[in-house]
Design a protein around this motif. Structure first.
Motif, short mmCIF file in Angstrom:
data_model
loop_
_atom_site.label_atom_id
_atom_site.label_comp_id
_atom_site.label_asym_id
_atom_site.label_seq_id
_atom_site.Cartn_x
_atom_site.Cartn_y
_atom_site.Cartn_z
N VAL A 279 -5.21 1.84 -5.15
CA VAL A 279 -4.55 1.24 -3.99
C VAL A 279 -5.22 -0.08 -3.62
O VAL A 279 -4.55 -1.09 -3.41
CB VAL A 279 -4.54 2.22 -2.79
CG1 VAL A 279 -4.07 1.53 -1.52
CG2 VAL A 279 -3.66 3.43 -3.10
N VAL B 284 2.30 1.78 -3.54
CA VAL B 284 1.30 2.21 -4.52
C VAL B 284 0.88 3.65 -4.25
O VAL B 284 0.74 4.45 -5.19
CB VAL B 284 0.09 1.25 -4.54
CG1 VAL B 284 -1.02 1.78 -5.44
CG2 VAL B 284 0.52 -0.14 -5.00
N ARG B 285 0.73 4.02 -3.00
CA ARG B 285 0.39 5.42 -2.68
C ARG B 285 1.50 6.37 -3.12
O ARG B 285 1.24 7.43 -3.68
CB ARG B 285 0.13 5.58 -1.18
CG ARG B 285 -1.19 5.01 -0.73
CD ARG B 285 -1.48 5.36 0.73
NE ARG B 285 -2.61 4.61 1.21
CZ ARG B 285 -3.89 4.88 0.90
NH1 ARG B 285 -4.16 5.87 0.10
NH2 ARG B 285 -4.86 4.13 1.39
N ALA C 226 -2.36 -2.72 -4.63
CA ALA C 226 -1.49 -2.92 -3.46
C ALA C 226 -1.37 -4.39 -3.04
O ALA C 226 -0.25 -4.82 -2.71
CB ALA C 226 -1.97 -2.07 -2.29
N GLU D 196 0.83 -1.21 0.00
CA GLU D 196 0.00 0.00 0.00
C GLU D 196 0.86 1.26 0.00
O GLU D 196 0.59 2.22 -0.74
CB GLU D 196 -0.93 0.00 1.21
CG GLU D 196 -1.84 1.19 1.28
CD GLU D 196 -2.77 1.16 2.49
OE1 GLU D 196 -3.14 2.25 2.95
OE2 GLU D 196 -3.11 0.06 2.96
#
Length: 189
Positions: free
Chosen positions: A175, A86-87, A179, A83
């Motif tokens: 996300v 991806v963020r 993710a 996560e």
């Protein structure tokens, strides 16, 4: 005695050249972009581009110099690393000037083999050390490659090809969908 440009004027000229180069490389790719076109976009003489950057290759290298600023995966909760990546990816791609720089790299690599090495340096060189902090070092290069394949595939479909279903995803949707796959690659599963 030759008058040297003042530092303020010099910095403004360099910034104008880089901004014009990023736009031109993003639109035309490395091969089709010309020093003359970039200079015209920056409203300066082409000799100034050469004075500051030496060559088209030097200008391209400066225009696409980017730090991914990946989070320290070793300090993160192991269950949230996918996560986090991806963020960070979305923040980079969707914010200026980094998004424009990454778009330039990706578009240029698709059309020009000479740019591939720069992509390898930017992504593998910055992703592999981050991945080394998470999971087994023995297969870190493979896992980093898989993470990059997922993220560059997302970039290609969202920012270059602009596939409507992928563009329509909100950052939270991206996300949620991506993710877990990145997390699996990081964990080595």
């Amino acid at each position: 005695m030759v008058d040297e440009p003042s530092p303020r004027r010099s910095d403004a000229t360099r910034a104008a050249i880089l901004e014009a180069a990023r736009r031109r490389f993003a639109a035309d790719g490395f091969r089709r972009a010309t020093i003359r076109a970039i200079a015209a976009d920056a409203a300066i003489d082409p000799s100034m581009v050469m004075r500051y950057y030496g060559s088209k290759d030097g200008l391209f290298a400066a225009a696409v110099d980017v730090a991914l600023d990946l989070p320290d995966l070793g300090a993160a909760d192991p269950d949230t690393v996918g996560e986090l990546l991806v963020r960070q990816f979305l923040a980079l791609w969707e914010g200026p000037p980094t998004g424009e720089i990454l778009l330039t790299l990706l578009r240029s690599a698709v059309a020009d083999d000479a740019v591939i090495e720069k992509i390898r340096q930017v992504f593998a060189g910055q992703v592999t050390p981050a991945v080394l902090r998470f999971g087994s070092p023995a297969d870190a290069a493979r896992r980093a490659g898989l993470v990059v394949s997922q993220l560059l595939g997302l970039a290609l479909t969202r920012y270059v090809l602009r596939l409507p279903p992928v563009v329509a995803l909100t950052p939270a949707d991206v996300v949620e969908q991506i993710a877990p796959t990145v997390q699996r690659y990081l964990a080595g599963g």
